[in-house]
Design a protein around this motif. Structure first.
Motif, short mmCIF file in Angstrom:
data_model
loop_
_atom_site.label_atom_id
_atom_site.label_comp_id
_atom_site.label_asym_id
_atom_site.label_seq_id
_atom_site.Cartn_x
_atom_site.Cartn_y
_atom_site.Cartn_z
N GLN A 14 0.73 -1.38 -0.09
CA GLN A 14 -0.09 0.08 0.25
C GLN A 14 0.88 1.08 0.13
N LYS A 17 -1.14 8.33 0.03
CA LYS A 17 -1.58 9.14 -0.83
C LYS A 17 -1.99 10.34 -0.09
N GLY A 19 -4.68 13.40 0.05
CA GLY A 19 -5.89 13.67 -0.48
C GLY A 19 -6.64 14.98 0.15
N ARG A 31 -11.07 12.72 -1.61
CA ARG A 31 -10.80 12.51 -2.82
C ARG A 31 -9.14 12.49 -3.01
N THR A 32 -8.71 11.26 -3.37
CA THR A 32 -7.20 11.06 -3.82
C THR A 32 -7.43 11.27 -5.29
N ARG A 36 -13.33 8.50 -1.70
CA ARG A 36 -13.70 7.40 -0.78
C ARG A 36 -14.59 7.95 0.11
N PRO A 39 -14.26 6.67 5.16
CA PRO A 39 -13.20 6.17 5.57
C PRO A 39 -12.84 5.83 6.87
N MET A 59 -4.05 9.34 3.34
CA MET A 59 -4.97 7.84 2.84
C MET A 59 -3.94 6.61 2.66
N PRO A 61 -5.10 4.01 0.23
CA PRO A 61 -6.61 4.14 -0.61
C PRO A 61 -6.82 2.52 -0.65
N GLU A 62 -6.08 1.58 -0.55
CA GLU A 62 -6.47 0.20 -0.93
C GLU A 62 -7.27 -0.32 0.23
N GLY A 64 -8.68 1.75 2.38
CA GLY A 64 -9.80 2.83 2.90
C GLY A 64 -9.75 3.60 4.32
N CYS A 66 -8.10 6.60 6.51
CA CYS A 66 -7.46 7.86 6.63
C CYS A 66 -6.41 7.83 7.91
#
Length: 111
Positions: A14, A17, A19, A31-32, A36, A39, A59, A61-62, A64, A66
């Motif tokens: 992972q 990122k 966002g 938003r990345t 999402r 989260p 985040m 992202p995989e 979810g 934060c």
């Protein structure tokens, strides 16, 4: 050899990122490179946050998750901690032991 190669092929890493919170409050959206909704937001034990819209966050992202807001270190020296709210309340723990609460300075207590 085959087993280690096969294991390496199936593992994913992972990447965190940054966002922006697009919907703030109790159930946020971030938003990345994608949006999402709701989260899981992680914070240290004993703290709680309600992230406002427009806040920059980090985040995974995989999963979810934060993992927190982007650090704001303006005006801080090494070893200092600042707690603040969107409304302007602030507690500053200075490296020299003084505490500043909303601008009022409390000197370090002498032992």
């Amino acid at each position: 050899m085959w087993l280690s190669k096969r294991t390496a092929e199936t593992q994913t890493v992972q990447t965190a990122k940054t966002g922006v919170v697009t919907t703030g409050g109790g159930e946020i959206s971030v938003r990345t490179d994608m949006e999402r909704r709701a989260p899981l937001v992680t914070v240290p034990y004993g703290m709680a946050v309600c992230l406002p819209q427009g806040e920059k966050v980090v985040m995974l992202p995989e999963s979810g998750v934060c993992i927190g807001a982007v650090n704001q270190t303006e005006g801080l020296s090494p070893g200092e901690v600042r707690l603040f709210s969107a409304g302007g309340a602030e507690i500053l723990l200075r490296a020299d032991g003084t505490v500043v609460i909303n601008g009022q300075v409390f000197p370090k207590a002498e032992a």
